[in-house]
Design an enzyme around this catalytic site. Structure first.
Site, PDB file in Angstrom:
ATOM      1  N   THR A   1       0.848  -1.091  -0.076  1.00 40.71           N
ATOM      2  CA  THR A   1       0.080  -0.099  -0.014  1.00 40.71           C
ATOM      3  C   THR A   1       0.795   1.323  -0.198  1.00 40.71           C
ATOM      4  O   THR A   1       0.378   2.421  -0.363  1.00 40.71           O
ATOM      5  CB  THR A   1      -0.955   0.153   1.314  1.00 40.71           C
ATOM      6  OG1 THR A   1      -0.277  -0.211   2.226  1.00 40.71           O
ATOM      7  CG2 THR A   1      -2.132  -1.053   1.333  1.00 40.71           C
TER       8      THR A   1
ATOM      9  N   VAL B   1       7.078  -0.052   1.954  1.00 38.52           N
ATOM     10  CA  VAL B   1       7.049   0.324   3.363  1.00 38.52           C
ATOM     11  C   VAL B   1       6.095  -0.067   4.302  1.00 38.52           C
ATOM     12  O   VAL B   1       6.005   0.129   5.639  1.00 38.52           O
ATOM     13  CB  VAL B   1       7.508   1.813   3.860  1.00 38.52           C
ATOM     14  CG1 VAL B   1       8.778   2.141   3.385  1.00 38.52           C
ATOM     15  CG2 VAL B   1       6.298   2.680   3.131  1.00 38.52           C
ATOM     16  N   SER B   2       4.915  -0.202   3.680  1.00 39.50           N
ATOM     17  CA  SER B   2       3.526  -0.657   4.428  1.00 39.50           C
ATOM     18  C   SER B   2       2.814  -1.581   3.506  1.00 39.50           C
ATOM     19  O   SER B   2       2.793  -1.547   2.082  1.00 39.50           O
ATOM     20  CB  SER B   2       2.954   0.488   4.753  1.00 39.50           C
ATOM     21  OG  SER B   2       1.658   0.246   5.708  1.00 39.50           O
ATOM     22  N   SER B   3       1.851  -2.425   4.034  1.00 40.05           N
ATOM     23  CA  SER B   3       1.220  -3.388   3.450  1.00 40.05           C
ATOM     24  C   SER B   3      -0.280  -3.780   4.102  1.00 40.05           C
ATOM     25  O   SER B   3      -0.094  -3.444   5.373  1.00 40.05           O
ATOM     26  CB  SER B   3       1.794  -4.534   2.804  1.00 40.05           C
ATOM     27  OG  SER B   3       2.175  -5.368   3.967  1.00 40.05           O
TER      28      SER B   3
END
Length: 336
Positions: free
Chosen positions: A87, A95-97
């Protein structure tokens, strides 16, 4: 977007949610009807308005605001696939999911929450997991922390759009959230190399800390502010590391046959013993113990000492957790 388009999205979303819940139930991942209701009621697309799929040379973006009808539908179908969704990409790095739904279901079940429990989530991500927790426990029982305001800001907005208002905190997850403590459960959705002391200090006695470690999930039963112990779940788990924490030691794999490195069970031991056990020694240990799976391993915390072990915390096979010392140290005869 016209009303017809919105209605079609709502109908497709409802159908896809039903299929996801039924698939997870059939796989034995959603045995608790309260978690089934949470997955069925919370629209994941509100938390994943766009996501990235890895392709050669980078990432391809799928978005709900894509004007092309086929690509728009592909985005919505992808939202409900049992796959992790990237994401946030920064400088070419993920860096984010949003985690794979079946893994989220496993973790929520393992958390074993009861009515009235308070939960601290480390790693807010999209806010979807916090929404599931808030659906099950209520807004006032859920706190979620992330280091990056670029993550907590959108997550807070996503949660509000879905009708949830848990406490969303921007801060270093390694320090927990002391002004909201104590918690009955702490759930980390980012990988750690060692257990942050603040997490135990902020968990009630007999509470539970569930966190990704060494490609597995460790479930620690907390005895008091400085002591905890538990075993790994059977399931593999690969998460983005907790940012700001010391990086996990990287295992050296030179000299090991490629066939061996294809074994998920051995790679787990290699990650768990990195920095403390020479890979060759790890291989001999693994074969000698009958190629054990994750469920035979555990972690103990006693004050400043943290160690991993096979079969028993006081047995002959244990080593310092997250060790950064010289390789070839062999199996530790005692705690870290």
């Amino acid at each position: 977007m016209g009303g017809t388009h919105l209605k079609r999205d709502a109908e497709l979303s409802s159908a896809l949610r039903g299929e996801l819940v039924e698939g997870l139930r059939a796989a034995g991942e959603l045995t608790d009807p309260r978690w089934r209701r949470a997955f069925a009621d919370v629209p994941r697309e509100l938390f994943v308005p766009a996501y990235y799929v890895g392709v050669v040379g980078g990432y391809q973006r799928f978005s709900g605001d894509d004007p092309d009808p086929l690509r728009h539908e592909s985005w919505l179908v992808g939202v409900y696939a049992d796959e992790p969704l990237g994401t946030h990409v920064r400088d070419g790095e993920l860096v984010s999911s949003s985690s794979q739904p079946s893994l989220m279901a496993k973790m929520l079940a393992a958390l074993n929450v009861q009515d009235g429990h308070t939960v601290l989530e480390i790693g807010t991500g999209t806010g979807y997991n916090a929404a599931l927790l808030a659906h099950r426990l209520g807004d006032d029982k859920v706190t979620t922390v992330d280091l990056d305001p670029e993550i907590t800001g959108p997550a807070r907005a996503h949660l509000a759009e879905a009708g949830f208002h848990p406490e969303v905190v921007t801060g270093d997850g390694a320090y927990g959230c002391p002004w909201r403590a104590p918690f009955d459960r702490i759930l980390a959705t980012c990988a750690i190399a060692r257990v942050p002391p603040a997490w135990l200090a902020q968990t009630r006695p007999d509470g539970l800390v569930l966190a990704p470690l060494a490609t597995g999930l460790i479930a620690l039963r907390v005895r008091d502010a400085t002591h905890a112990e538990g075993r790994f779940l059977r399931t593999p788990a690969y998460f983005v590391p907790l940012r700001g924490a010391a990086p996990a030691p990287v295992p050296r794999v030179r000299g090991l046959p490629f066939r061996l490195l294809q074994s998920d069970r051995f790679r787990f031991l290699l990650a768990l013993t990195a920095g403390a056990l020479d890979p060759g020694d790890a291989h001999q240990l693994w074969r000698g113990l009958g190629r054990p799976g994750r469920e035979r391993y555990g972690v103990s915390v006693a004050g400043d000492a943290q160690w991993a072990w096979v079969d028993h915390p006081d047995g002959p096979y244990r080593w310092p957790l997250g060790a950064a010392g010289p390789r070839g140290a062999g199996v530790s005869p005692g705690a870290a």
